[in-house]
Design an enzyme around this catalytic site. Structure first.
Site, PDB file in Angstrom:
ATOM      1  N   ASP A 140      -2.770   6.112  -3.358  1.00  0.00           N
ATOM      2  CA  ASP A 140      -1.626   5.481  -2.692  1.00  0.00           C
ATOM      3  C   ASP A 140      -1.077   4.376  -3.586  1.00  0.00           C
ATOM      4  O   ASP A 140      -1.500   4.216  -4.735  1.00  0.00           O
ATOM      5  CB  ASP A 140      -2.007   4.973  -1.305  1.00  0.00           C
ATOM      6  CG  ASP A 140      -3.029   3.853  -1.335  1.00  0.00           C
ATOM      7  OD1 ASP A 140      -3.716   3.705  -2.368  1.00  0.00           O
ATOM      8  OD2 ASP A 140      -3.150   3.105  -0.346  1.00  0.00           O
ATOM      9  N   SER A 153       0.816  -1.212   0.000  1.00  0.00           N
ATOM     10  CA  SER A 153       0.000   0.000   0.000  1.00  0.00           C
ATOM     11  C   SER A 153       0.852   1.266   0.000  1.00  0.00           C
ATOM     12  O   SER A 153       1.590   1.517  -0.937  1.00  0.00           O
ATOM     13  CB  SER A 153      -0.950  -0.041   1.206  1.00  0.00           C
ATOM     14  OG  SER A 153      -1.914   0.963   1.133  1.00  0.00           O
ATOM     15  N   ASP A 184      -1.363   1.130  -3.933  1.00  0.00           N
ATOM     16  CA  ASP A 184      -2.232   0.140  -4.575  1.00  0.00           C
ATOM     17  C   ASP A 184      -3.589   0.711  -4.944  1.00  0.00           C
ATOM     18  O   ASP A 184      -4.492  -0.020  -5.340  1.00  0.00           O
ATOM     19  CB  ASP A 184      -2.387  -1.107  -3.692  1.00  0.00           C
ATOM     20  CG  ASP A 184      -3.093  -0.825  -2.380  1.00  0.00           C
ATOM     21  OD1 ASP A 184      -3.083   0.342  -1.929  1.00  0.00           O
ATOM     22  OD2 ASP A 184      -3.660  -1.762  -1.786  1.00  0.00           O
ATOM     23  N   ASP A 244      -6.153   1.896  -3.342  1.00  0.00           N
ATOM     24  CA  ASP A 244      -7.412   1.630  -2.642  1.00  0.00           C
ATOM     25  C   ASP A 244      -7.834   2.828  -1.807  1.00  0.00           C
ATOM     26  O   ASP A 244      -8.851   2.787  -1.121  1.00  0.00           O
ATOM     27  CB  ASP A 244      -7.335   0.358  -1.785  1.00  0.00           C
ATOM     28  CG  ASP A 244      -6.336   0.448  -0.646  1.00  0.00           C
ATOM     29  OD1 ASP A 244      -5.573   1.443  -0.582  1.00  0.00           O
ATOM     30  OD2 ASP A 244      -6.319  -0.473   0.190  1.00  0.00           O
TER      31      ASP A 244
END
Length: 521
Positions: free
Chosen positions: A309, A169, A311, A313
């Site tokens: 960010d 992340s 990834d 999400d």
């Protein structure tokens, strides 16, 4: 003996059909039998345990819907994460793949889809996971570089047994992580992750390797990523034509997908931090370093900026003046708009205890209800699903639109916020102005014993006294860290001075009671 099918059992027990099928396959529902491709379940069979308390099944709206551990030995609330090659090794990934390939291949070869972010180590873990899956008879489908929400969407819509996302992340490039998703595209059940941990540690027997033509295959599934892009463009009800949009892709998973989606929706795009090299993910970029996007928006006079960010999400926004619009503000803007359109059926937004006091004041002003969960988008989603709420999230930018996704999705969030701007014909600064964020002070305090400190009468009194002092103009929050011997002391008030006063009074009570070790800041 009378039997019911999986659908009838799902309605009766308030469980998903996929979950019941898995329990039947694993022999956890007594008397279940398979006829052809269908499972039949005795009408009087007892409801299998799925981690929820009796109170949760009866609709108790309180916190703690699930009886689950916050942290396992390897898997925390957001996967198995740590420094690549040290905490998380290629061998770990291989064993995770082996177990999942075996676990889901009992009736037929497992179908497991894998996505990854742009870290250099992600390629290593992708290969190791795929090798493990195929060694025990499963088929691994590679999406290559994509977002966590993409893996979630493809898992639930393409009939995969589970999904795996390789990402840490917002962490720096030298960390990495493995997130497991169930067949519904939701975070994996604790009982499965517990079995994975036992297998890693050599405590679970019976996992066998495949031979001959039973060995699995690795399949390039680049097309799945394109289907996700098509899905995102389909959920926007309006065109973004003539809108100037800046996208900060954090040199991460959204570096290609972000531009593709917003180009398709007609926006004039200005894309930054979209040249990943394996080590620059999140480096002075993205939602954790949003100052770069703020400067870009001001200098290039664009209408709005979105920062993702590693990834993708999560998403934070920047208005036309370069001011940050955080997850709390985004939830307010979208909730108000959905309510005005009759599209917020429960009239409730799910937040965490760390959402700003100003958000709740703003919700009260427009008559929208709210619920508070423990910190973590996992708990937000569980509450939403349990109580059929459609919108929830965290101040950090994890926002879940349950109609469209089973996890936080930064691109869905950006699309929804853009839709409000277009449909209201209002700039983001005006839309966000109704939420007055309260000053906040948060200090991490190391103590001798978390539970004893929380139960100490003097500490409790200090919390009660500071709460009374603030009245309706603020709040205090004292909560334990899930991973450290630390208590987090937080206050929000009209002035920063009052925040400091309340936090320091609670810390002083800990010190006077002999619990304080040190204040970490």
């Amino acid at each position: 003996m009378k039997y019911v099918d999986v659908h009838e059992a799902a309605v009766k027990w308030d469980m998903t059909e996929r979950r019941i099928t898995m329990l039947c396959r694993d022999g956890k529902i007594g008397g279940a039998k398979k006829e052809g491709k269908l499972w039949l379940i005795p009408e009087d069979a007892a409801r299998p345990y799925d981690g929820r308390t009796k109170e949760a099944r009866n609709g108790d709206p309180g916190l703690g819907k699930k009886e689950k551990r916050t942290m396992g030995k390897y898997f925390g609330t957001d996967g198995f994460r740590g420094k690549a090659g040290v905490v998380l090794t290629a061998e770990h990934a291989f064993k995770i793949g082996q177990f999942l390939g075996w676990y889901y291949s009992k009736e037929r070869p497992a179908k497991i889809v894998i996505g990854k972010d742009t870290r250099r180590s992600s390629y290593m873990y992708e290969n190791a996971l795929s090798a493990g899956i195929t060694s025990t008879g499963g088929f691994s489908y590679l999406l290559h570089v994509t977002t966590t929400p993409c893996v979630s969407y493809i898992t639930r819509t393409e009939g995969f047994d589970c999904g795996i996302m390789i990402s840490a992340s917002h962490n720096p490039f030298f960390d990495n992580g493995i997130k497991l998703l169930n067949g519904e595209g939701e975070k994996m059940e604790d009982e499965v992750q517990d079995m994975v941990e036992r297998y890693i540690d050599g405590e679970l027997e019976g996992v066998t390797e495949a031979t001959d033509d039973k060995i699995g295959q690795t399949i390039d599934f680049y097309s799945g990523r394109n289907r996700y892009i098509g899905y995102l463009t389909s959920i926007a009800p309006v065109s973004f034509e003539n809108r100037k949009v800046a996208l900060d892709c954090a040199n991460g998973s959204s570096w290609m997908i972000g531009r593709a989606v917003f180009d398709a929706l007609g926006a004039k795009n200005y894309v930054m931090n979209n040249t990943p090299d394996g080590v620059n993910i999140n480096m002075n970029a993205g939602s954790t370093h949003i100052e770069g996007l703020q400067k870009y928006v001001r200098e290039n006079k664009v209408d709005v900026g979105f920062a993702f960010d590693g990834d993708a999400d999560r998403c934070l926004a920047v208005d036309e003046y370069g001011d940050v619009v955080n997850g709390d503000m985004i939830m307010y803007i979208c909730a108000k708009h959905l309510k005005n359109k009759g599209m917020l059926p429960s009239n409730t937004v799910v937040t965490t205890v760390m959402s700003n006091f100003g958000l709740y004041k703003a919700f009260d002003n427009i008559g929208i209800n709210y619920e508070k969960t423990k910190v973590g988008d996992r708990y937000v989603y569980e509450n939403m699903k349990e109580n059929n709420h459609m919108l929830g999230g965290e101040q950090s930018g994890h926002v879940i639109f349950r109609k469209y996704a089973h996890t936080g999705d930064g691109l869905v969030t950006a699309i929804m916020l853009m839709t409000v701007m277009v449909e209201t014909q209002l700039p983001l600064s005006v839309l966000a102005s109704e939420v007055k964020m309260y000053p906040q002070v948060l200090k991490n305090v190391e103590v001798d014993d978390k539970e004893k400190t929380l139960d100490d009468p003097a500490v409790k009194k200090s919390v009660d006294d500071t709460t009374a002092y603030l009245g309706n103009d603020g709040r205090v929050l004292l909560r334990a860290s899930g991973t450290e011997p630390v208590l987090r002391v937080m206050s929000e008030a009209v002035t920063y001075k009052d925040c400091e006063k309340c936090v320091d009074e609670i810390i002083d009570a800990m010190k006077a009671s002999g619990h304080l070790i040190k204040v970490r800041g």
